[in-house]
Enzyme design. Structure first.
Site, PDB file in Angstrom:
ATOM      1  N   ALA A   1     -37.879  -7.472  47.860  1.00  0.00           N
ATOM      2  CA  ALA A   1     -38.659  -6.968  48.997  1.00  0.00           C
ATOM      3  C   ALA A   1     -38.580  -5.444  48.997  1.00  0.00           C
ATOM      4  O   ALA A   1     -37.862  -4.856  48.189  1.00  0.00           O
ATOM      5  CB  ALA A   1     -38.085  -7.535  50.294  1.00  0.00           C
TER       6      ALA A   1
ATOM      7  N   ASN B   1     -37.545  -3.312  51.497  1.00  0.00           N
ATOM      8  CA  ASN B   1     -36.703  -2.581  52.448  1.00  0.00           C
ATOM      9  C   ASN B   1     -35.419  -2.010  51.836  1.00  0.00           C
ATOM     10  O   ASN B   1     -34.963  -0.961  52.252  1.00  0.00           O
ATOM     11  CB  ASN B   1     -36.400  -3.444  53.684  1.00  0.00           C
TER      12      ASN B   1
ATOM     13  N   PRO C   1     -39.577  -5.567  41.198  1.00  0.00           N
ATOM     14  CA  PRO C   1     -39.439  -4.988  42.532  1.00  0.00           C
ATOM     15  C   PRO C   1     -40.704  -5.251  43.357  1.00  0.00           C
ATOM     16  O   PRO C   1     -41.734  -5.658  42.810  1.00  0.00           O
ATOM     17  CB  PRO C   1     -39.318  -3.484  42.264  1.00  0.00           C
ATOM     18  N   SER C   2     -40.610  -4.976  44.643  1.00  0.00           N
ATOM     19  CA  SER C   2     -41.818  -5.031  45.471  1.00  0.00           C
ATOM     20  C   SER C   2     -42.802  -3.981  44.965  1.00  0.00           C
ATOM     21  O   SER C   2     -42.405  -2.878  44.590  1.00  0.00           O
ATOM     22  CB  SER C   2     -41.454  -4.733  46.921  1.00  0.00           C
ATOM     23  N   GLU C   3     -44.078  -4.296  44.997  1.00  0.00           N
ATOM     24  CA  GLU C   3     -45.128  -3.357  44.581  1.00  0.00           C
ATOM     25  C   GLU C   3     -45.153  -2.117  45.488  1.00  0.00           C
ATOM     26  O   GLU C   3     -45.671  -1.073  45.117  1.00  0.00           O
ATOM     27  CB  GLU C   3     -46.500  -4.047  44.586  1.00  0.00           C
TER      28      GLU C   3
ATOM     29  N   VAL D   1     -40.654 -15.911  54.474  1.00  0.00           N
ATOM     30  CA  VAL D   1     -40.611 -17.374  54.398  1.00  0.00           C
ATOM     31  C   VAL D   1     -41.861 -17.943  53.701  1.00  0.00           C
ATOM     32  O   VAL D   1     -41.732 -18.802  52.822  1.00  0.00           O
ATOM     33  CB  VAL D   1     -40.392 -17.990  55.804  1.00  0.00           C
ATOM     34  N   PRO D   2     -43.069 -17.478  54.038  1.00  0.00           N
ATOM     35  CA  PRO D   2     -44.243 -18.047  53.340  1.00  0.00           C
ATOM     36  C   PRO D   2     -44.184 -17.839  51.820  1.00  0.00           C
ATOM     37  O   PRO D   2     -44.497 -18.753  51.052  1.00  0.00           O
ATOM     38  CB  PRO D   2     -45.433 -17.286  53.952  1.00  0.00           C
TER      39      PRO D   2
ATOM     40  N   GLU E   1     -33.599 -15.618  49.729  1.00  0.00           N
ATOM     41  CA  GLU E   1     -33.170 -14.755  50.840  1.00  0.00           C
ATOM     42  C   GLU E   1     -34.419 -14.408  51.614  1.00  0.00           C
ATOM     43  O   GLU E   1     -35.189 -13.533  51.208  1.00  0.00           O
ATOM     44  CB  GLU E   1     -32.510 -13.482  50.290  1.00  0.00           C
TER      45      GLU E   1
ATOM     46  N   CYS F   1     -33.984  -7.811  57.314  1.00  0.00           N
ATOM     47  CA  CYS F   1     -34.208  -9.255  57.466  1.00  0.00           C
ATOM     48  C   CYS F   1     -33.304  -9.893  58.501  1.00  0.00           C
ATOM     49  O   CYS F   1     -33.704 -10.786  59.230  1.00  0.00           O
ATOM     50  CB  CYS F   1     -33.985  -9.929  56.123  1.00  0.00           C
TER      51      CYS F   1
ATOM     52  N   GLU G   1     -41.296 -13.284  63.133  1.00  0.00           N
ATOM     53  CA  GLU G   1     -40.628 -12.111  62.581  1.00  0.00           C
ATOM     54  C   GLU G   1     -41.621 -10.946  62.577  1.00  0.00           C
ATOM     55  O   GLU G   1     -42.722 -11.065  62.043  1.00  0.00           O
ATOM     56  CB  GLU G   1     -40.177 -12.390  61.142  1.00  0.00           C
TER      57      GLU G   1
ATOM     58  N   GLU H   1     -25.862 -14.793  48.566  1.00  0.00           N
ATOM     59  CA  GLU H   1     -25.641 -13.628  47.716  1.00  0.00           C
ATOM     60  C   GLU H   1     -24.270 -13.040  48.072  1.00  0.00           C
ATOM     61  O   GLU H   1     -23.696 -13.345  49.106  1.00  0.00           O
ATOM     62  CB  GLU H   1     -26.746 -12.586  47.927  1.00  0.00           C
TER      63      GLU H   1
END
Ligand code: NAD
Length: 485
Positions: free
Chosen positions: A152, A154, A178-180, A231-232, A251, A285, A382, A459
């Site tokens: 993600a 963050n 990694p996240s884009e 979650v999705p 996670e 999160c 969220e 983790e």
């Protein structure tokens, strides 16, 4: 034009930077100003194949090394990360917009902690001896093979290390995407690992959006998938991994409760609520975004909270005095603004904040809603931004039922001076990670992860080893073997 933050190339495969201009372009944006600070390309099929082949080939030799040898490399990488903490933190601030005040203590440093911890543990990984009369069984702890990590936006450095360190300690290879939105720091993690002596191909980074992640997850060359995301996305990734019977760590998101009883130390409770809602501009999160405050102290809590929020230093994220930065992207800002509007529309009381700041980049005020009820959208979904929902409660039985009435189960916290109640409440929380009189601490020594829809697996800590290795049992017969015919 070249930017100081422009990486040498988009991907890091087989020990070196690799480019393929045929991949879709991705602009990397500094959230504090909206400026483009780097341009990279999404991985093509060829790049994905190259990374997975490199990982497969390198994993075999890596697993043959002793745990001590593997661990030494990870610990060396941890030392390099600590030595370069300033530069890595500045890069993380460019990439995420998070204030340097945060990145300099929470990103490369926590990544280094994971490399050091699992580096130290690598030499201790062992099987078991099980005596069965004369016969015996021994178990061998084996790596899974090639692990895919998907991050993600963050905590980009931390996620790259929290997944990479245990995977590598166990003798696996990794391909990390990694996240884009924040693609820069994972490349530095790969570079540092190689500098520390990691054989080429053991840790690779490929860039791209969800389609690249999906291609990695479904590839038969992959044995395990670890995702940090919503979650999705988790549902899709888990389903795709299940089709290939792959191991997973998920996670995912949360809507965690923080329960503040009227005997709590008010300032500590306010600190917990601030840390659990506004650190990283609320993009954490495990945040405790449903703050249940016992009725008798509600107004005192809100007054103290509002006063403390007035001390937030909002401004240039590179200034070490700045304590509150921008949102990561224009899109995330719009999503959060949508939730703020919903809160107002559904009748919550806006105590403070709620507006965009008039400046370049993606800035939102720290926002607090009171008189929030359990059915409101801002109490159920969220938000992933700086929006706190304060709810009232009368007693413990009632608040526990309401705190657990959610599909999520990532984290939960309680503030009270009553020792027995603190432990009773922690025992009753349906959440993977709980806090008593604190919030959001995530030391590498402690397992971290979610219950219910918030995830699968853990983790950090020794628990992570279970998710990056498998046991082989070997039965040894000492006498003759009888058969029915
Ligand atoms: P996201 O789910 O949109 O994306 C996460 C990652 O998955 C990205 O790298 C994305 O490119 C990739 N992805 C998207 N679709 C995919 C697919 N079909 N197959 C494979 N990969 C795919 O999440 P985000 O917006 O980047 O991050 C915010 C979310 O992450 C929040 O829900 C937050 O709670 C969660 N999060 C969880 C933790 C944790 O440890 N539990 C930590 C940080 C963030």
């Amino acid at each position: 034009m070249t930017y100081p933050t422009q990486p040498k190339a988009s991907h890091f495969i087989n020990g070196t930077y690799v480019e393929d201009d045929a991949g879709a372009p991705i602009d990397v944006i500094y959230p504090a100003t909206g400026e483009v600070i780097a341009k990279i390309h999404s991985a093509t099929r060829a790049i994905i194949g190259q990374a997975l082949d490199a990982a497969r080939a390198a994993q075999v030799e890596w697993a043959k090394m002793t745990g001590t040898e593997r661990g030494r490399i990870l610990r060396r990488a941890a030392d390099i990360m600590r030595e370069r903490n300033h530069d890595l933190s500045v890069l993380e601030t460019w990439d995420t917009g998070k204030p340097y005040q945060e990145t300099s203590v929470a990103d490369a440093t926590s990544g280094a902690d994971a490399l050091e911890y699992f580096g130290g543990m690598a030499a201790t990984l062992a099987g078991q001896h099980i005596q069965l009369g004369e016969d015996w069984v021994y178990t061998v702890r084996e790596p899974l093979g090639v692990c895919v990590g998907i991050g993600a936006w963050n905590y980009p450095t931390q996620i790259a290390c929290w997944k990479g360190a245990p995977a590598l300690a166990c003798g696996n290879a990794m391909v990390f995407k990694p996240s884009e939105t924040t693609p820069l720091s994972a490349l530095k993690v790969a570079e540092i690992l190689v500098e520390a002596g990691l054989p080429a191909g053991v840790y690779n980074v490929v860039q791209g959006l969800g389609d690249v992640g999906a291609a990695l997850v479904s590839d038969p060359r992959v044995d395990k998938v670890s995702l940090t995301g919503s979650v999705p996305t988790g549902r899709k990734v888990y389903a795709s991994a299940a089709a290939g019977m792959k191991h997973v760590t998920m996670e995912l998101g949360g809507k965690s409760p923080m329960v503040i009883f009227d005997d709590a130390d008010l300032d500590n409770a306010v600190s917990g609520a601030i840390l659990g809602n506004f650190y990283s501009s609320g993009q954490v999160c495990s945040n405790g975004t449903r703050v249940f405050v016992q009725k008798g102290i509600r107004e005192a809590f809100l007054a103290r909270l509002t006063e403390r929020l007035g001390k937030a230093v909002i401004g240039d994220p590179m200034d070490p005095d700045t304590s509150f930065g921008p949102m990561v992207s224009a899109r995330q800002t719009e999503i959060v603004e949508g939730y703020i509007a919903k809160g107002v529309e559904e009748g919550a009381r806006l105590v403070t904040g709620g507006k965009r700041l008039e400046r370049e980049g993606f800035w939102l005020e720290p926002t607090v809603f009171a008189d929030v009820t359990d059915d409101m959208t801002i109490a159920r979904e969220e938000i992933f931004g700086p929006v706190m929902a304060v709810l009232d409660f009368e007693d413990e039985t009632e608040v526990m039922a309401r705190a657990n009435d959610t599909e999520f189960g990532l984290a939960a916290g309680v503030f009270t001076r009553d020792l027995a109640r603190a432990h009773r409440v922690a025992a009753g929380f349906e959440a993977g990670t709980c806090y008593i009189n604190t919030y959001n601490d995530a030391p590498v020594e402690a397992p971290f992860g979610g219950a219910k829809q918030s995830g699968v697996g853990r983790e950090n800590s020794a628990a992570a080893i279970e998710h990056y290795s498998q046991l082989k049992s070997v039965y040894v017969r000492m006498g003759d073997l009888e058969a029915p015919f």
